[in-house]
Design a protein around this motif. Structure first.
Motif, PDB file in Angstrom:
ATOM      1  N   PRO A  32       0.806  -1.350  -0.082  1.00 50.97           N
ATOM      2  CA  PRO A  32      -0.219   0.143  -0.033  1.00 50.97           C
ATOM      3  C   PRO A  32       0.989   1.269   0.084  1.00 50.97           C
ATOM      4  O   PRO A  32       2.057   1.086   0.179  1.00 50.97           O
ATOM      5  CB  PRO A  32      -0.874   0.109   1.422  1.00 50.97           C
ATOM      6  CG  PRO A  32       0.345  -0.727   2.051  1.00 50.97           C
ATOM      7  CD  PRO A  32       1.057  -1.589   1.281  1.00 50.97           C
ATOM      8  N   ILE A  33       0.157   2.421  -0.224  1.00 50.84           N
ATOM      9  CA  ILE A  33       0.940   3.615   0.046  1.00 50.84           C
ATOM     10  C   ILE A  33       1.199   3.727   1.526  1.00 50.84           C
ATOM     11  O   ILE A  33       0.543   3.417   2.621  1.00 50.84           O
ATOM     12  CB  ILE A  33      -0.148   4.778  -0.300  1.00 50.84           C
ATOM     13  CG1 ILE A  33       0.584   6.029  -0.406  1.00 50.84           C
ATOM     14  CG2 ILE A  33      -1.403   5.164   0.610  1.00 50.84           C
ATOM     15  CD1 ILE A  33      -0.025   7.334  -1.088  1.00 50.84           C
ATOM     16  N   THR A  34       2.671   4.396   1.622  1.00 51.73           N
ATOM     17  CA  THR A  34       3.257   4.617   2.676  1.00 51.73           C
ATOM     18  C   THR A  34       3.593   5.946   3.107  1.00 51.73           C
ATOM     19  O   THR A  34       3.332   6.826   2.279  1.00 51.73           O
ATOM     20  CB  THR A  34       4.819   3.675   3.131  1.00 51.73           C
ATOM     21  OG1 THR A  34       5.587   4.626   2.236  1.00 51.73           O
ATOM     22  CG2 THR A  34       4.352   2.303   2.580  1.00 51.73           C
ATOM     23  N   LEU A  35       3.777   6.345   4.506  1.00 53.32           N
ATOM     24  CA  LEU A  35       4.187   7.665   4.619  1.00 53.32           C
ATOM     25  C   LEU A  35       5.368   8.241   3.804  1.00 53.32           C
ATOM     26  O   LEU A  35       5.571   9.343   3.612  1.00 53.32           O
ATOM     27  CB  LEU A  35       4.454   8.031   5.977  1.00 53.32           C
ATOM     28  CG  LEU A  35       3.169   7.602   7.081  1.00 53.32           C
ATOM     29  CD1 LEU A  35       3.637   7.897   8.501  1.00 53.32           C
ATOM     30  CD2 LEU A  35       1.982   8.780   6.584  1.00 53.32           C
ATOM     31  N   GLY A  36       6.255   7.360   3.384  1.00 55.69           N
ATOM     32  CA  GLY A  36       7.283   7.517   2.484  1.00 55.69           C
ATOM     33  C   GLY A  36       6.885   8.189   1.166  1.00 55.69           C
ATOM     34  O   GLY A  36       7.259   9.046   0.619  1.00 55.69           O
ATOM     35  N   ARG A  41      15.199   5.905  -1.490  1.00 57.47           N
ATOM     36  CA  ARG A  41      15.259   5.726  -0.116  1.00 57.47           C
ATOM     37  C   ARG A  41      16.775   5.346   0.185  1.00 57.47           C
ATOM     38  O   ARG A  41      17.319   6.276   1.092  1.00 57.47           O
ATOM     39  CB  ARG A  41      14.695   4.320   0.234  1.00 57.47           C
ATOM     40  CG  ARG A  41      13.314   4.481   0.085  1.00 57.47           C
ATOM     41  CD  ARG A  41      12.405   3.181   0.305  1.00 57.47           C
ATOM     42  NE  ARG A  41      12.985   2.414  -0.815  1.00 57.47           N
ATOM     43  CZ  ARG A  41      12.392   1.106  -1.034  1.00 57.47           C
ATOM     44  NH1 ARG A  41      11.503   0.744  -0.309  1.00 57.47           N
ATOM     45  NH2 ARG A  41      12.939   0.383  -1.894  1.00 57.47           N
ATOM     46  N   ALA A  42      17.662   4.835  -0.499  1.00 57.76           N
ATOM     47  CA  ALA A  42      18.840   4.480  -0.443  1.00 57.76           C
ATOM     48  C   ALA A  42      19.751   4.270  -1.507  1.00 57.76           C
ATOM     49  O   ALA A  42      19.018   4.302  -2.746  1.00 57.76           O
ATOM     50  CB  ALA A  42      19.044   3.136   0.475  1.00 57.76           C
ATOM     51  N   MET A  67      13.651  12.255  -6.034  1.00 58.00           N
ATOM     52  CA  MET A  67      13.753  12.931  -4.669  1.00 58.00           C
ATOM     53  C   MET A  67      13.981  11.832  -3.536  1.00 58.00           C
ATOM     54  O   MET A  67      13.684  10.892  -3.640  1.00 58.00           O
ATOM     55  CB  MET A  67      12.197  13.398  -4.423  1.00 58.00           C
ATOM     56  CG  MET A  67      11.596  14.214  -5.456  1.00 58.00           C
ATOM     57  SD  MET A  67      10.188  15.034  -5.222  1.00 58.00           S
ATOM     58  CE  MET A  67      10.401  16.329  -4.091  1.00 58.00           C
ATOM     59  N   MET A  68      15.017  12.145  -2.905  1.00 58.94           N
ATOM     60  CA  MET A  68      15.362  11.412  -1.570  1.00 58.94           C
ATOM     61  C   MET A  68      14.149  11.797  -0.656  1.00 58.94           C
ATOM     62  O   MET A  68      13.785  12.664  -0.355  1.00 58.94           O
ATOM     63  CB  MET A  68      16.646  12.296  -1.018  1.00 58.94           C
ATOM     64  CG  MET A  68      17.853  11.921  -2.033  1.00 58.94           C
ATOM     65  SD  MET A  68      18.201  10.233  -2.449  1.00 58.94           S
ATOM     66  CE  MET A  68      18.530   9.440  -1.158  1.00 58.94           C
ATOM     67  N   THR A  69      13.787  10.446  -0.123  1.00 58.69           N
ATOM     68  CA  THR A  69      12.960  10.486   0.722  1.00 58.69           C
ATOM     69  C   THR A  69      13.280  11.021   2.179  1.00 58.69           C
ATOM     70  O   THR A  69      14.573  11.127   2.356  1.00 58.69           O
ATOM     71  CB  THR A  69      12.544   8.795   1.105  1.00 58.69           C
ATOM     72  OG1 THR A  69      11.026   8.765   2.018  1.00 58.69           O
ATOM     73  CG2 THR A  69      13.333   7.994   1.705  1.00 58.69           C
ATOM     74  N   SER A 124      13.714   6.333   5.258  1.00 56.13           N
ATOM     75  CA  SER A 124      14.455   5.501   4.206  1.00 56.13           C
ATOM     76  C   SER A 124      14.694   4.299   4.367  1.00 56.13           C
ATOM     77  O   SER A 124      15.321   3.429   3.350  1.00 56.13           O
ATOM     78  CB  SER A 124      16.063   6.281   4.551  1.00 56.13           C
ATOM     79  OG  SER A 124      16.556   5.956   5.924  1.00 56.13           O
ATOM     80  N   PHE A 125      14.084   3.516   5.337  1.00 50.12           N
ATOM     81  CA  PHE A 125      14.299   1.891   5.583  1.00 50.12           C
ATOM     82  C   PHE A 125      12.770   1.590   4.977  1.00 50.12           C
ATOM     83  O   PHE A 125      12.464   0.072   4.861  1.00 50.12           O
ATOM     84  CB  PHE A 125      14.335   1.692   6.995  1.00 50.12           C
ATOM     85  CG  PHE A 125      13.137   2.186   7.801  1.00 50.12           C
ATOM     86  CD1 PHE A 125      12.062   1.398   7.902  1.00 50.12           C
ATOM     87  CD2 PHE A 125      12.851   3.168   8.428  1.00 50.12           C
ATOM     88  CE1 PHE A 125      10.902   1.713   8.806  1.00 50.12           C
ATOM     89  CE2 PHE A 125      11.799   3.823   9.104  1.00 50.12           C
ATOM     90  CZ  PHE A 125      11.041   2.704   9.468  1.00 50.12           C
ATOM     91  N   LEU A 126      11.623   2.354   4.763  1.00 49.68           N
ATOM     92  CA  LEU A 126      10.432   1.925   4.463  1.00 49.68           C
ATOM     93  C   LEU A 126      10.194   1.501   3.226  1.00 49.68           C
ATOM     94  O   LEU A 126      10.451   2.153   2.107  1.00 49.68           O
ATOM     95  CB  LEU A 126       9.598   3.289   5.011  1.00 49.68           C
ATOM     96  CG  LEU A 126       8.043   3.079   5.159  1.00 49.68           C
ATOM     97  CD1 LEU A 126       7.812   1.856   6.051  1.00 49.68           C
ATOM     98  CD2 LEU A 126       7.409   4.281   5.420  1.00 49.68           C
ATOM     99  N   SER A 127       9.395   0.320   3.189  1.00 46.86           N
ATOM    100  CA  SER A 127       8.826  -0.143   1.826  1.00 46.86           C
ATOM    101  C   SER A 127       7.405  -0.539   2.188  1.00 46.86           C
ATOM    102  O   SER A 127       7.237  -1.161   3.265  1.00 46.86           O
ATOM    103  CB  SER A 127       9.676  -1.115   1.241  1.00 46.86           C
ATOM    104  OG  SER A 127       9.656  -2.479   1.960  1.00 46.86           O
ATOM    105  N   SER A 128       6.650  -0.958   1.042  1.00 42.15           N
ATOM    106  CA  SER A 128       5.256  -1.531   1.106  1.00 42.15           C
ATOM    107  C   SER A 128       5.498  -2.897   1.602  1.00 42.15           C
ATOM    108  O   SER A 128       4.555  -3.463   2.338  1.00 42.15           O
ATOM    109  CB  SER A 128       4.744  -1.208  -0.167  1.00 42.15           C
ATOM    110  OG  SER A 128       4.205  -0.009  -0.542  1.00 42.15           O
TER     111      SER A 128
END
Length: 160
Positions: free
Chosen positions: A13-17, A91-92, A118-120, A125-129
């Motif tokens: 799903p969509i995340t805060l990232g 993210r990284a 765009m850098m998150t 930075s660790f976040l993925s769906s």
């Protein structure tokens, strides 16, 4: 001329990232089209329609964001939307190689389309769906990883 960017992804799903990238992209472009990719190669948790609805709910207060979906080549979709830019989140450093290949192919297909990386925000930075789904599946706390409506949708998916 209106500056339109497409932010494509699976958002499953969509995340805060993701939301961070959308909000920041909306400050750079006149219009941001968040577009859910229908990828027949993957087995997503949420349907395309569910993902579109969740994204619409979490972006409803951002006036210059539209939510859509597509199938096929992104370059064709970008042409259909009369956009000239693509937003990609990083993210990284591990994301960079894939994203460089993506941007290079986009440039080969249409030299007029620009890709904006765009850098998150560091906190995401660790976040993925995938990580969010795994934590949610086992009942872990994801309240600071996804918007509340997404947290509820994940709980429903994993309790059924």
């Amino acid at each position: 001329m209106k500056k339109v960017a497409v932010y494509p992804g699976s958002f499953d799903p969509i995340t805060l990232g993701h939301l961070d990238i959308i909000q920041r992209g909306a400050r750079v472009f006149d219009q941001v089209v968040v577009s859910v990719l229908h990828n027949s190669q993957k087995r997503p948790l949420f349907t395309v329609q569910e993902r579109v609805q969740l994204i619409r709910e979490v972006t409803m207060d951002i006036g210059n964001v539209e939510v859509d979906h597509f199938e096929g080549l992104l370059v064709d979709y970008i042409h259909d939307r009369k956009a000239t830019n693509v937003i990609r989140g990083l993210r990284a450093i591990t994301d960079f190689e894939y994203e460089l290949q993506f941007a290079s192919m986009m440039k080969k297909l249409d030299s007029n389309i620009e890709t904006l990386f765009m850098m998150t925000n560091n906190q995401y930075s660790f976040l993925s769906s995938g990580i969010v789904k795994e934590v949610a599946q086992y009942g872990g706390d994801i309240g600071d990883l996804v918007p509340p409506v997404v947290e509820e949708a994940l709980k429903k998916k994993y309790t059924n």
